[in-house]
Design a protein around this motif. Structure first.
Motif, mmCIF file in Angstrom:
data_model
loop_
_atom_site.group_PDB
_atom_site.id
_atom_site.type_symbol
_atom_site.label_atom_id
_atom_site.label_comp_id
_atom_site.label_asym_id
_atom_site.label_seq_id
_atom_site.Cartn_x
_atom_site.Cartn_y
_atom_site.Cartn_z
ATOM 1 N N GLU A 180 29.560 45.479 42.971
ATOM 2 C CA GLU A 180 29.180 45.708 44.352
ATOM 3 C C GLU A 180 30.376 45.576 45.273
ATOM 4 O OE1 GLU A 180 27.636 41.578 43.249
ATOM 5 O OE2 GLU A 180 28.294 43.409 42.293
ATOM 6 N N GLU A 181 30.524 46.518 46.191
ATOM 7 C CA GLU A 181 31.648 46.544 47.119
ATOM 8 C C GLU A 181 31.327 45.793 48.399
ATOM 9 O OE1 GLU A 181 35.161 47.756 49.243
ATOM 10 O OE2 GLU A 181 34.604 47.341 47.196
ATOM 11 N N ALA A 182 30.086 45.746 48.796
ATOM 12 C CA ALA A 182 29.724 45.069 50.033
ATOM 13 C C ALA A 182 28.425 44.313 49.831
ATOM 14 C CB ALA A 182 29.563 46.090 51.166
ATOM 15 N N TRP A 205 36.855 47.072 21.674
ATOM 16 C CA TRP A 205 37.465 46.991 22.997
ATOM 17 C C TRP A 205 37.066 45.699 23.691
ATOM 18 C CZ3 TRP A 205 33.212 50.145 22.060
ATOM 19 C CH2 TRP A 205 32.055 49.841 22.783
ATOM 20 N N ALA A 206 37.780 45.418 24.792
ATOM 21 C CA ALA A 206 37.437 44.306 25.677
ATOM 22 C C ALA A 206 37.708 44.746 27.107
ATOM 23 C CB ALA A 206 38.253 43.059 25.338
ATOM 24 N N THR A 207 37.027 44.125 28.052
ATOM 25 C CA THR A 207 37.158 44.503 29.454
ATOM 26 C C THR A 207 37.610 43.321 30.291
ATOM 27 O OG1 THR A 207 34.845 43.971 29.938
ATOM 28 C CG2 THR A 207 35.331 46.218 29.238
ATOM 29 N N ALA A 208 38.379 43.637 31.329
ATOM 30 C CA ALA A 208 38.731 42.653 32.351
ATOM 31 C C ALA A 208 38.051 43.102 33.630
ATOM 32 C CB ALA A 208 40.246 42.570 32.537
ATOM 33 N N ASN A 209 36.941 42.475 33.970
ATOM 34 C CA ASN A 209 36.170 42.890 35.136
ATOM 35 C C ASN A 209 36.931 42.579 36.407
ATOM 36 O OD1 ASN A 209 33.753 44.231 35.632
ATOM 37 N ND2 ASN A 209 32.579 42.707 34.508
ATOM 38 N N SER A 210 36.878 43.501 37.371
ATOM 39 C CA SER A 210 37.511 43.251 38.654
ATOM 40 C C SER A 210 37.209 44.372 39.622
ATOM 41 C CB SER A 210 39.026 43.113 38.494
ATOM 42 O OG SER A 210 39.606 42.573 39.656
ATOM 43 N N GLY A 259 36.300 43.705 45.491
ATOM 44 C CA GLY A 259 34.986 44.136 45.931
ATOM 45 C C GLY A 259 34.452 43.161 46.959
ATOM 46 N N SER A 260 33.325 42.536 46.679
ATOM 47 C CA SER A 260 32.745 41.572 47.611
ATOM 48 C C SER A 260 33.227 40.154 47.348
ATOM 49 C CB SER A 260 31.213 41.629 47.534
ATOM 50 O OG SER A 260 30.774 41.369 46.218
ATOM 51 N N TYR A 261 34.203 39.985 46.448
ATOM 52 C CA TYR A 261 34.724 38.662 46.123
ATOM 53 C C TYR A 261 36.202 38.574 46.499
ATOM 54 C CZ TYR A 261 30.527 38.917 43.242
ATOM 55 O OH TYR A 261 29.240 39.088 42.812
ATOM 56 N N PRO A 262 36.702 37.384 46.794
ATOM 57 C CA PRO A 262 38.119 37.240 47.133
ATOM 58 C C PRO A 262 39.020 37.770 46.026
ATOM 59 C CG PRO A 262 36.918 35.224 47.628
ATOM 60 C CD PRO A 262 35.972 36.101 46.873
ATOM 61 N N GLU A 263 40.095 38.428 46.413
ATOM 62 C CA GLU A 263 41.047 38.974 45.444
ATOM 63 C C GLU A 263 42.035 37.878 45.049
ATOM 64 O OE1 GLU A 263 42.733 42.483 47.174
ATOM 65 O OE2 GLU A 263 40.909 43.655 46.889
ATOM 66 N N VAL A 264 41.570 36.974 44.214
ATOM 67 C CA VAL A 264 42.392 35.851 43.772
ATOM 68 C C VAL A 264 42.013 35.470 42.348
ATOM 69 C CG1 VAL A 264 42.703 34.858 46.086
ATOM 70 C CG2 VAL A 264 40.779 34.110 44.658
ATOM 71 N N ILE A 265 42.932 34.796 41.685
ATOM 72 C CA ILE A 265 42.599 34.000 40.509
ATOM 73 C C ILE A 265 42.575 32.563 41.007
ATOM 74 C CG2 ILE A 265 43.402 33.192 38.266
ATOM 75 C CD1 ILE A 265 44.447 35.991 37.771
ATOM 76 N N SER A 266 41.406 31.970 40.994
ATOM 77 C CA SER A 266 41.177 30.694 41.665
ATOM 78 C C SER A 266 41.860 29.542 40.940
ATOM 79 C CB SER A 266 39.674 30.422 41.749
ATOM 80 O OG SER A 266 39.150 30.185 40.444
ATOM 81 N N CYS A 272 31.285 37.710 52.490
ATOM 82 C CA CYS A 272 30.276 37.927 51.465
ATOM 83 C C CYS A 272 30.281 36.808 50.442
ATOM 84 C CB CYS A 272 30.520 39.262 50.764
ATOM 85 S SG CYS A 272 30.313 40.688 51.839
ATOM 86 N N PHE A 273 31.475 36.307 50.126
ATOM 87 C CA PHE A 273 31.604 35.236 49.145
ATOM 88 C C PHE A 273 30.846 34.003 49.602
ATOM 89 C CE2 PHE A 273 33.447 32.912 45.771
ATOM 90 C CZ PHE A 273 33.856 31.690 46.263
#
Length: 364
Positions: free
Chosen positions: A147-149, A137-142, A212-219, A19-20
């Motif tokens: 979107e999951e797919a 507040w603040a959010t860390a999106n992940s 989700g639809s993105y690689p599970e990494v910190i690039s 997907c990426f």
């Protein structure tokens, strides 16, 4: 009802990179998607937004992780879990009465599982206990906060971040640099002295660890951004730094307790293996080389809540806060307390029944 992770790690990896690749091609052809990102708001002298400590008081942060609002929304079970999640947050904030700031540490909603396009309705429900108390507040999106797919047609992560930033004056979330796309929430906040808003006491860094639809990494691009930003605003590494992202780095596997939790680690549950990012691309090497970095905080694993030392810093889990998602372990939240004079960073877990455990000093 107990939900399990729907795919194996191998399956997620294949889907993510497929997907990426498609997504990058789309973005290269159409910059209109990037236009959804609102402009950043800067207030501190170094160009970063700041929150200011109260005079004579410690600065207290409540970390809410893995809420998973909207899980199985079409069933009787799903909405009840959201109500229970709100109760957990209310209980934590009622007990931690001097909370100054809240961090939503990923998986706020399960957008891939919501049968409506406007997932912001669930987002608003998730932040309601914090907003009703006038706490910023603040959010860390992940991960599932989007979107999951590739076929997902609901609310995208970028739209949720835009909604959070534009509709709530209490939100200190930020979209971060556009050149780190598709990673959308990389930014830093300054905790300022009560005497002088220009005087930093601690820096809080937020990074998007994908999913989700993105690689599970910190690039490596995110790692380079952190290096450049930290050297710009904290060149002598004289101001302590705390790091927040959702999916644990592979370093967490290296320090994970075996057969229970023993000193120097602290925690109460160690019920599953670390589900780490897919690769280490430089961020941990940078963090361990900076004496100012005191701790990293993650979520993602609902059955883990430990903190363990790693070289000269601490690697900590939050505590599964929401009733959505997998696992039936009691819910709670990690609390972080920063004291200016004498300086210290302490942390503990506040449970939904009010019990406190796993106190630890992360910095003298």
């Amino acid at each position: 009802m107990e939900l399990k992770r729907p795919k194996t790690q191998t399956q997620i990896t294949i889907l993510s990179f497929t997907c990426f690749s498609l997504f990058i091609l789309t973005v290269g052809l159409d910059d209109q998607v990037l236009a959804l990102l609102p402009p950043q708001t800067t207030k501190a002298s170094g160009g970063e937004r700041y929150v200011q400590m109260r005079a004579g008081a410690a600065f207290k942060i409540a970390v809410f992780a893995d809420l998973h609002f909207g899980e199985n929304a079409w069933t009787d079970w799903g909405p009840v879990q959201d109500v229970n999640s709100v109760k957990v947050m209310n209980t934590v904030l009622d007990n931690e009465t001097t909370t100054d700031f809240v961090v939503y540490l990923g998986d706020v909603i399960t957008a891939n599982n919501i049968p409506i396009a406007n997932a912001s309705l669930y987002w608003d429900q998730a932040i309601s206990p914090t907003k009703s108390r006038n706490i910023p507040w603040a959010t860390a999106n992940s991960t599932y906060s989007g979107e999951e797919a590739c076929s997902f047609r609901g609310t995208q992560r970028i739209e949720l971040m835009k909604h959070d930033i534009e509709h709530d004056v209490l939100s200190y979330s930020s979209n971060g640099p556009k050149d780190l796309w598709p990673s959308i929430s990389n930014y830093v906040l300054q905790v300022s002295s009560s005497d002088d808003p220009k005087s930093p006491v601690v820096y809080l860094y937020f990074l998007d660890s994908g999913g989700g639809s993105y690689p599970e990494v910190i690039s490596n691009a995110q790692a380079e951004w952190f290096q450049k930003k930290s050297e710009e605003i904290n060149p002598n590494a004289s101001v302590p730094e705390l790091i927040f992202w959702h999916i644990p780095s592979q370093a967490y596997r290296n320090v994970a307790p075996r057969f229970g939790i023993h000193q120097p680690c602290v925690g109460l549950i160690n019920k599953e293996s670390v589900a780490s990012q897919e690769a280490e691309l430089g961020i941990m090497n940078l963090l361990v080389k900076r004496p100012s970095v005191k701790a990293v905080f993650v979520g993602h694993n609902h059955g883990l809540d430990w903190c363990c030392p790693y070289k000269k810093l601490w690697l900590c889990y939050a505590r599964h806060t929401g009733y959505g998602g997998y696992g039936s372990w009691p819910r709670g939240a990690r609390i972080i307390e920063i004291t200016q004079q004498p300086f210290s960073i302490k942390s503990w877990i506040r449970m939904e029944d009010g019990v406190v455990h796993s106190r630890v000093t992360l910095s003298p």
